[in-house]
Design an enzyme around this catalytic site. Structure first.
Site, PDB file in Angstrom:
ATOM      1  N   ASP A 229       0.618  17.357  -8.561  1.00 50.75           N
ATOM      2  CA  ASP A 229      -0.587  17.348  -7.719  1.00 50.75           C
ATOM      3  C   ASP A 229      -1.379  18.613  -8.027  1.00 50.75           C
ATOM      4  O   ASP A 229      -1.037  19.699  -7.543  1.00 50.75           O
ATOM      5  CB  ASP A 229      -0.207  17.347  -6.234  1.00 50.75           C
ATOM      6  CG  ASP A 229       0.221  15.978  -5.735  1.00 50.75           C
ATOM      7  OD1 ASP A 229      -0.528  15.013  -5.924  1.00 50.75           O
ATOM      8  OD2 ASP A 229       1.321  15.882  -5.162  1.00 50.75           O
TER       9      ASP A 229
ATOM     10  N   HIS B 231       1.314  11.627   6.104  1.00 54.25           N
ATOM     11  CA  HIS B 231       2.587  12.343   5.915  1.00 54.25           C
ATOM     12  C   HIS B 231       3.456  12.211   7.164  1.00 54.25           C
ATOM     13  O   HIS B 231       4.684  12.229   7.073  1.00 54.25           O
ATOM     14  CB  HIS B 231       2.342  13.824   5.632  1.00 54.25           C
ATOM     15  CG  HIS B 231       1.722  14.099   4.294  1.00 54.25           C
ATOM     16  ND1 HIS B 231       0.365  14.055   4.086  1.00 54.25           N
ATOM     17  CD2 HIS B 231       2.285  14.405   3.098  1.00 54.25           C
ATOM     18  CE1 HIS B 231       0.110  14.330   2.812  1.00 54.25           C
ATOM     19  NE2 HIS B 231       1.257  14.538   2.189  1.00 54.25           N
TER      20      HIS B 231
ATOM     21  N   ASP C 102       1.507   6.009  -2.920  1.00 53.74           N
ATOM     22  CA  ASP C 102       1.676   7.389  -2.435  1.00 53.74           C
ATOM     23  C   ASP C 102       3.174   7.592  -2.201  1.00 53.74           C
ATOM     24  O   ASP C 102       3.965   6.639  -2.240  1.00 53.74           O
ATOM     25  CB  ASP C 102       0.874   7.599  -1.151  1.00 53.74           C
ATOM     26  CG  ASP C 102       0.509   9.063  -0.918  1.00 53.74           C
ATOM     27  OD1 ASP C 102       1.111   9.938  -1.568  1.00 53.74           O
ATOM     28  OD2 ASP C 102      -0.373   9.328  -0.081  1.00 53.74           O
TER      29      ASP C 102
ATOM     30  N   ARG D 154      -0.474  23.013  -7.418  1.00 52.09           N
ATOM     31  CA  ARG D 154       0.909  23.513  -7.490  1.00 52.09           C
ATOM     32  C   ARG D 154       1.056  24.657  -8.476  1.00 52.09           C
ATOM     33  O   ARG D 154       1.814  25.593  -8.227  1.00 52.09           O
ATOM     34  CB  ARG D 154       1.863  22.381  -7.879  1.00 52.09           C
ATOM     35  CG  ARG D 154       1.705  21.095  -7.087  1.00 52.09           C
ATOM     36  CD  ARG D 154       1.883  21.267  -5.604  1.00 52.09           C
ATOM     37  NE  ARG D 154       1.808  19.975  -4.914  1.00 52.09           N
ATOM     38  CZ  ARG D 154       1.669  19.824  -3.606  1.00 52.09           C
ATOM     39  NH1 ARG D 154       1.578  20.885  -2.822  1.00 52.09           N
ATOM     40  NH2 ARG D 154       1.615  18.618  -3.066  1.00 52.09           N
TER      41      ARG D 154
ATOM     42  N   LYS E 241      -7.185   8.825  -5.885  1.00 53.80           N
ATOM     43  CA  LYS E 241      -6.447   8.624  -4.631  1.00 53.80           C
ATOM     44  C   LYS E 241      -7.370   8.863  -3.433  1.00 53.80           C
ATOM     45  O   LYS E 241      -8.355   9.592  -3.551  1.00 53.80           O
ATOM     46  CB  LYS E 241      -5.219   9.528  -4.576  1.00 53.80           C
ATOM     47  CG  LYS E 241      -5.508  11.036  -4.627  1.00 53.80           C
ATOM     48  CD  LYS E 241      -4.214  11.839  -4.702  1.00 53.80           C
ATOM     49  CE  LYS E 241      -4.474  13.334  -4.610  1.00 53.80           C
ATOM     50  NZ  LYS E 241      -3.239  14.110  -4.786  1.00 53.80           N
TER      51      LYS E 241
END
Length: 401
Positions: free
Chosen positions: A142, A258, A329, A150, A245
């Protein structure tokens, strides 16, 4: 007496001659017809020829597919974090992870912050993951720019940083988004990655949205679509596969998937005019990530999009015409784990039309569940082969194998 005999003989000759002429003669009107019949010819039928049968040679993907075992085929459906194979494989590939990879031969890996220590360590780690895989894996991360980056946000990495996609999109300049994609793509490619879960193609229309916000380029659909495409082009120019996305659009929700299921209450017409515009820019050389977002107006079962055949197959594939790879996802997010086992989630996503399963909560359970579903016919071998063939063709097109 002699005179009488000559007279009778003469009469007989006359009668015979007349009969012959009468019986064999033809009139002028009859002659042409008779001649036409005599002169008429009939065409001879041409000999029947059967065109030779031409058999196309099998494509490389055909050949690979024919040589793969059931477990190798099912493995191509998964992208996982390395520690899903072995908890000790977070920053380097362990021997036990290498052994388990032979039994669970996955199609790709994703690295997170806990997998990243230094530039040299990341490159070595990715090299080991590639070498340990029988078929070249997707090596993903990501790296959106801004909060979700990251590598750029990791200590010890001297990499270009972006404030956010929102800041890049402030001037609605596609050149700025293209440069962003090129910049991020260049350092990802140099590190050894081949896939980036970016751009964020959501339209940030809900100010109460807790998860998208400045990760989106714009609150205007046309601008978001233009800039997401430009960033994707920049990544592609650096040999990084972009992943748009989160379809069907996370920007209008006020939940974070999440934690639990996100819901958009827009109608199909409203989504078509706004949220879906950026995803219509995705090409068949790209990927689309489907989010755990329910659309009650279109799916009365209120399923997350990842489990909804209506949203994945009927809308994304058929109505919007997307022909690239479709990735879920993360299946370890609360929107899924609160409702499904890892096996149920994996099978549900495949049956909806998704091609690749990202990070099931319990990877081996999900893998074994798909194997069992194929053996029972719940997910047919034909469906499996068609999905794996598409993945192999995609990897070949991008030069991964």
């Amino acid at each position: 007496m002699k005179k009488k005999f000559r007279y009778i003989l003469t009469c007989l000759c006359v009668l015979l001659a007349g009969g012959l002429l009468w019986g064999c003669g033809t009139s002028d009107s009859e002659a042409p017809e008779s001649q036409a019949v005599m002169q008429q010819t009939y065409p001879t039928a041409a000999p029947t020829t059967v065109p030779p049968q031409t058999t196309l040679p099998p494509s490389p993907a055909d050949t690979m597919l024919q040589e793969m075992s059931l477990r190798e085929k099912v493995g191509q459906l998964f992208i996982i974090a390395p520690e899903a194979l072995d908890s000790n494989a977070q920053t380097a590939f362990s021997d036990s992870a290498r052994q388990l990879l032979q039994e669970y031969p996955v199609g790709g890996f994703i690295l997170f912050s806990n997998n990243i220590e230094s530039p040299n360590q990341v490159t070595a780690f990715l090299t080991d993951l590639q070498a340990a895989s029988k078929l070249a894996p997707f090596l993903s991360v990501d790296e959106e720019g801004g909060l979700v980056a990251r590598l750029a946000n990791a200590p010890g990495f001297d990499l270009p940083q972006y404030e956010s996609a929102w800041a890049v999109g402030a001037d609605a300049d596609p050149a700025a988004a293209l440069k962003m994609g090129n910049t991020i793509g260049a350092y990802l490619s140099e590190s050894g990655f081949n896939m980036d879960f970016a751009p964020v193609a959501d339209v940030n229309t809900n100010p109460d949205n807790p998860v998208i916000g400045t990760r989106a380029f714009s609150s205007d659909a046309a601008t978001a679509a233009m800039l997401a495409r430009a960033m994707a082009d920049g990544l592609t120019q650096q040999d990084i596969i972009p992943v748009f996305k989160h379809f069907p659009g996370h920007g209008d929700t006020d939940q974070d998937s999440h934690d639990d299921l996100a819901v958009t209450y827009k109608s199909e017409a409203e989504l078509s005019a706004c949220e879906w515009l950026p995803f219509q820019k995705a090409a068949d050389a790209d990927c689309v990530m489907v989010g755990h977002i329910a659309v009650p107006s279109m799916d009365e079962d209120i399923l997350p999009a990842t489990m909804s055949r209506t949203l994945v197959t009927d809308i994304l594939k058929e109505k919007l015409g997307f022909e690239g790879l479709i990735i879920t996802d993360s299946l370890s997010m609360g929107a899924i784990t609160n409702r499904y086992t890892s096996g149920e989630a994996a099978l549900g996503a495949l049956q909806s039309g998704c091609h690749i399963l990202l990070m099931p909560e319990n990877f081996t359970q999900a893998f074994d569940a798909v194997i069992s579903a194929v053996e029972r016919g719940e997910f047919s071998r034909q469906q499996l082969d068609e999905t794996v063939h598409k993945i192999l063709e995609f990897k070949l097109r991008h030069g991964l194998m």
